[in-house]
Design a protein around this motif. Structure first.
Motif, PDB file in Angstrom:
ATOM      1  N   ASP A 171       2.278   4.935   0.673  1.00 27.21           N
ATOM      2  CA  ASP A 171       2.177   5.768   1.865  1.00 27.21           C
ATOM      3  C   ASP A 171       2.900   7.085   1.645  1.00 27.21           C
ATOM      4  O   ASP A 171       3.712   7.229   0.725  1.00 27.21           O
ATOM      5  CB  ASP A 171       2.731   5.042   3.096  1.00 27.21           C
ATOM      6  N   ILE A 182       0.854  -1.188   0.000  1.00 23.98           N
ATOM      7  CA  ILE A 182       0.000   0.000   0.000  1.00 23.98           C
ATOM      8  C   ILE A 182       0.892   1.242   0.000  1.00 23.98           C
ATOM      9  O   ILE A 182       1.855   1.320   0.777  1.00 23.98           O
ATOM     10  CB  ILE A 182      -0.925   0.022   1.247  1.00 23.98           C
ATOM     11  N   LYS A 196      -6.061  -2.037  -5.587  1.00 29.16           N
ATOM     12  CA  LYS A 196      -5.000  -2.757  -4.894  1.00 29.16           C
ATOM     13  C   LYS A 196      -3.758  -2.863  -5.789  1.00 29.16           C
ATOM     14  O   LYS A 196      -2.641  -2.702  -5.318  1.00 29.16           O
ATOM     15  CB  LYS A 196      -5.508  -4.143  -4.509  1.00 29.16           C
ATOM     16  N   ARG A 248      -5.269   4.846   2.193  1.00 26.34           N
ATOM     17  CA  ARG A 248      -6.357   3.939   2.532  1.00 26.34           C
ATOM     18  C   ARG A 248      -7.567   4.776   2.910  1.00 26.34           C
ATOM     19  O   ARG A 248      -7.443   5.762   3.615  1.00 26.34           O
ATOM     20  CB  ARG A 248      -5.902   3.092   3.719  1.00 26.34           C
ATOM     21  N   GLN A 285     -12.068  -2.351  -5.742  1.00 29.58           N
ATOM     22  CA  GLN A 285     -11.114  -2.648  -4.682  1.00 29.58           C
ATOM     23  C   GLN A 285      -9.916  -3.426  -5.241  1.00 29.58           C
ATOM     24  O   GLN A 285      -8.766  -3.126  -4.929  1.00 29.58           O
ATOM     25  CB  GLN A 285     -11.812  -3.478  -3.593  1.00 29.58           C
ATOM     26  N   ALA A 339      -5.671   1.110  -0.888  1.00 32.09           N
ATOM     27  CA  ALA A 339      -6.555   0.195  -0.158  1.00 32.09           C
ATOM     28  C   ALA A 339      -7.867   0.891   0.159  1.00 32.09           C
ATOM     29  O   ALA A 339      -7.866   2.047   0.585  1.00 32.09           O
ATOM     30  CB  ALA A 339      -5.888  -0.251   1.138  1.00 32.09           C
ATOM     31  N   ILE A 340      -8.980   0.206  -0.108  1.00 35.87           N
ATOM     32  CA  ILE A 340     -10.259   0.757   0.363  1.00 35.87           C
ATOM     33  C   ILE A 340     -10.939  -0.270   1.245  1.00 35.87           C
ATOM     34  O   ILE A 340     -10.807  -1.481   1.053  1.00 35.87           O
ATOM     35  CB  ILE A 340     -11.216   1.164  -0.797  1.00 35.87           C
ATOM     36  N   ASP A 341     -11.643   0.242   2.232  1.00 35.26           N
ATOM     37  CA  ASP A 341     -12.444  -0.615   3.107  1.00 35.26           C
ATOM     38  C   ASP A 341     -13.893  -0.398   2.728  1.00 35.26           C
ATOM     39  O   ASP A 341     -14.428   0.695   2.871  1.00 35.26           O
ATOM     40  CB  ASP A 341     -12.228  -0.222   4.573  1.00 35.26           C
TER      41      ASP A 341
END
Lengths: 328, 546
Positions: free
Chosen positions: B374, B372, B405, B381, B401, B410-412
């Motif tokens: 940063d 992921i 990726k 995210r 999603q 990143a997704i929730d």
């Protein structure tokens, strides 16, 4: 005896108040309110003054505690307010739907009991035999089938393929013009599929419950004694064991009654049966607080009534319950 | 649009030719077909109502279903024809003052209500008064008349009414399509909100026979109708909530039409025996699916970030895989059927590598090697809200999603019920959400994108704020010259597409089946089967059995 009943009723009243407080707090703590619902379904702008008017009209702008006591005061006079969504009095909406749900569920549960209990009792008498094992397997299999799937299969077969039964609704369009017998037959035709969908899963509950109740009793000494005295097997089973197995069955009754009024969302939706289950579902989805609270009262009262009734029946069926009551 | 009617017909002929050789060509169908070319009066049309109406009072309507029902019972002041052009309704002519603030409507002198009383100019004034009265709770319609000046709105004579506004808005005129006129002598009595939910007296071609809440609404054509009398003698709306039940009902012939979920429509449209009985129709409405980006969140505030995220959206796979080709990509806020649409704006292509590059240039790297990206120690995210109950939304979210990726994002996915989701979205308490819009015929996007229209005032819940966009939106809604207005909106369209307050996903087509005994079915651009004129009131029924 009367003291016992009165005390039970007082407890029930306290429980009832507790339920209303809890439900009121719960439903208001779910995010969103009817205004959010209105805003969400609209693609265009909504009129702010109108939304404010609705908020004021329904007292949504007041503190929660004040809203609760206002609601409780009205509810005491059986006034449950007006639905925020369709503007109808909640009581009128409920009274319109309760008989429908009650009719459907009474027949479904009655059918399940009429088939399930005798099979359960016979299974208890001959544990491990074909009827016992076979019915257990079949009932549990049925119990595990999802209702919407069974409903659609039944529909596909009886309505679409064979064209024997109506697909949805509660009566035919010409229902009002039919004679008394015709109306009854019409009703029955519309009831078959929803009743089957509701009843098949309940078979397991009734059969296993009655089997357990009877097999507990049947092993006891007085049954052996009755048999020794030469009483026929039928008499032993129904008269001696049956009576004593009544107690757990009363419990089952207490558990079942609330379902009679609370309704089933799935069955009511698929068969377009205009009942309580659907109304409850819709009222939560749209945050229609007055309707949801009214329905909560309805199911709470039914549940409490059933449990009080079960307790009172216990005390009739079993003197020990009564005596214990007096001792305290 | 014609292409889509023709295509199934060709498929049908091909399949029919192959499979049905043993059947002799039936002469009776030929005769029937001949009869069907001529409209025939009579019969009862059975329609499906997906959700019961909240009221039969036309100014309290909430949903499109409500409107579909009251459309038969009431006539709006103006209507739309199949090209979305305004045509006469209850008003047979109108003048607009040069400053655009005063509308003079001349009512059709023959117009009457279903109780035989003539439609008067005073009824129009009465209805407007109710619409803008907050206590009447006309939630939906009132917003279209917020600028009305009631002191200058009056009946000139029995058949002429002047409606005045404090501000001249180009979108105002189409709002008169929502003005379904109430007879004052009926609706002035009693409790306005309670007493007219199950009854109706209107000037429409049909009159109400009965409404049974949650079950049915029955209406009958008026024999004293003042306009062109529709062919169909009676219309019955059956409330059927479940799509599965409605599909079985239309197959059985219990109902004549229903909307159909995309997957069912795609699967069944080639079934030869079904096609004999049912017409499979689809059209693009004024609706689209999009991802709302909350630009108040620092992560999503930069349009380059939003664009990079849009590049990870595999729209072709969504259209091909989820919709079986029955949806289309759109490049911005206006839809291709609207004149405001700007053809020249490119659709953002699916390009994971491009997205990665863009994110790198914004300073996002995978420094800790967890897959992921940063920046400043924070992973890229965020939360992605979808509504419960939609398998389609679930699939889109999962597909997205997976693509994100690959780009290191990143997704929730959070599945919330409708009201809970909107509670958070309107409060600005969200990152991104997959949503859809049902648009009005007039393209004015003021409540959605003007910087003053953040909740609770409007629905700019992406908190989009652009001086250029504000200027264009304000110009566009005030410009009364249609060709100048088109230029403004096309520029706005390009600007919005560049700023990406939304990621525009797809415009799925709406899918219906209609029993073949229903004839004269036509579709209008953007409106499809219903709510234009004559639309459903131009249908007729053949003699063929259901």
């Amino acid at each position: 005896m009367y003291a016992y009943i009165v005390r039970r009723l007082l407890y029930a009243l306290l429980t009832f108040l507790g339920i209303t407080v809890a439900t009121f707090a719960l439903i208001h703590s779910v995010p969103g309110d009817p205004i959010t619902f209105y805003t969400g379904i609209s693609g265009s702008n909504l009129s702010t003054p109108v939304l404010e008017a609705i908020r004021r009209e329904n007292h949504l702008d007041e503190p929660l505690v004040q809203q609760y006591f206002r609601w409780l005061g009205d509810a005491a006079t059986l006034d449950f307010g007006r639905s925020i969504i369709d503007r109808r009095p909640v009581r009128e909406r409920m009274l319109q739907k309760v008989p429908n749900t009650l009719l459907l569920n009474l027949i479904a549960f009655g059918l399940a009991a009429a088939i399930g209990i005798p099979i359960g009792v016979w299974s208890a008498r001959r544990p491990g035999r074909l009827l016992d094992r076979g019915s257990a397997v079949i009932f549990f299999l049925l119990y595990s089938l999802p209702a919407f799937w069974v409903a659609l299969l039944l529909m596909q077969f009886f309505s679409v393929r064979l064209g024997l039964l109506p697909l949805y609704g509660m009566t035919a369009d010409d229902h009002a013009q039919l004679g008394a017998i015709g109306r009854l037959a019409d009703r029955a035709k519309y009831l078959v599929l929803p009743v089957l969908t509701l009843a098949y899963a309940q078979l397991a509950i009734f059969a296993r419950f009655s089997r357990a109740a009877v097999s507990d009793v049947i092993r006891q000494d007085f049954i052996t004694a009755a048999r020794a005295r030469g009483a026929g097997e039928g008499k032993v089973l129904w008269q001696h064991a049956g009576r004593n197995a009544l107690l757990p069955m009363i419990t089952l009754l207490g558990l079942t009654v609330p379902y009679l009024v609370s309704g089933s969302v799935i069955v009511e939706e698929i068969f377009q049966w205009d009942g309580i289950g659907l109304l409850y579902f819709e009222s939560i989805r749209t945050r229609d607080y007055p309707t949801a609270m009214g329905l909560t009262v309805l199911t709470a009262v039914a549940t409490l009534f059933a449990s009080v009734a079960a307790d009172v029946l216990y005390s009739f069926a079993d003197p020990r319950v009564r005596l214990e009551g007096r001792r305290r | 649009m014609n292409r889509w009617i023709a295509l199934p017909a060709i498929v049908f002929l091909l399949l029919g030719g192959g499979c049905r050789q043993r059947e002799q060509p039936s002469t009776s169908t030929a005769v029937l077909a001949q009869d069907d070319s001529q409209p025939r009066a009579g019969g009862t049309l059975y329609r499906r109502l997906q959700s019961d109406v909240s009221s039969l009072n036309p100014i309290l309507t909430l949903s499109r279903y409500d409107r579909m029902v009251v459309q038969y019972l009431f006539t709006p002041l103006i209507q739309f024809d199949e090209n979305l052009k305004p045509i006469e309704g209850l008003a047979s002519a109108w003048d607009i003052s040069p400053d655009g603030r005063r509308y003079t409507f001349h009512l059709n002198p023959r117009a009457t209500f279903s109780d035989g009383q003539p439609v008067r100019a005073s009824d129009v004034v009465f209805t407007l008064g109710k619409i803008v009265d907050p206590s009447a709770e006309a939630v939906q319609i009132a917003s279209g008349f917020e600028q009305i000046d009631m002191t200058q709105t009056k009946a000139i004579d029995d058949k002429t009414v002047v409606v005045s506004f404090r501000e001249a808005l180009a979108s105002q005129f189409t709002q008169f399509n929502n003005l379904l006129v109430l007879p004052e002598h009926v609706y002035a009595k009693g409790d306005f909100r309670k007493d007219f939910n199950d009854t109706a007296v209107g000037s429409g071609p049909y009159k109400l026979v009965r409404r049974v809440p949650s079950s049915e609404i029955v209406m009958q054509v008026r024999d004293d109708y003042w306009g062109t009398t529709p062919y169909i003698a009676a219309v019955v709306f059956k409330v059927i909530l479940s799509d599965a039940t409605a599909w079985n009902a239309v197959k059985r012939g219990d109902i004549d039409e229903t909307s159909v979920p995309s997957d069912v429509w795609m699967r069944e449209q080639n079934d030869t025996s079904l096609k004999k009985k049912l017409d499979f129709l689809r059209y693009y409405g004024l609706a689209y699916n999009y991802i709302a980006w909350n630009s108040r969140k620092p992560l999503l505030a930069d349009k380059r970030m939003r664009r990079a995220l849009a590049m990870c959206l595999d729209i072709r796979s969504i259209i091909g895989g989820l919709y079986g080709g029955s949806a289309r990509a759109i490049n911005g806020h206006f839809t291709p059927d609207q004149w405001a649409y700007n053809q020249g704006v490119p659709i953002i292509e699916y390009d994971i590598d491009g997205a990665k590059k863009a994110l790198t240039s914004l300073g996002w790297f995978d420094r800790d090697g967890d897959g992921i990206l940063d920046r400043n120690g924070k992973p890229l995210r965020f939360e992605f809200i979808i509504m419960s109950g939609s398998a389609q939304a679930q699939s889109v979210a999962q597909l997205y999603q997976a693509s994100l990726k690959q780009a290191g994002v990143a997704i929730d996915i959070a599945v919330l019920d409708f009201t809970s989701a909107f509670q958070r979205i309107l409060a600005g308490n969200y990152d991104a959400s997959y949503l859809s819009w049902d648009l009005e015929p007039d393209p004015d996007p003021y409540p959605l994108f003007h910087s003053s229209q953040t909740p609770p005032r409007g629905q700019n819940f992406v908190f989009y704020a652009s001086k250029d966009a504000d200027r264009l939106i304000e110009q566009g809604r005030r410009e009364l010259d249609p060709s100048k207005r088109t230029v403004i909106y096309q520029e706005l369209h390009a600007l919005l597409a560049d700023d990406q307050p939304y990621a525009w996903v797809t415009q799925p087509s709406e899918k219906w089946v209609v029993n073949r005994r229903v004839k004269g079915v036509k579709m209008a651009k953007g409106l499809g089967l219903f709510l234009w004129h004559p639309a459903e009131t131009g249908w007729w029924l053949s003699n063929a059995p259901r």
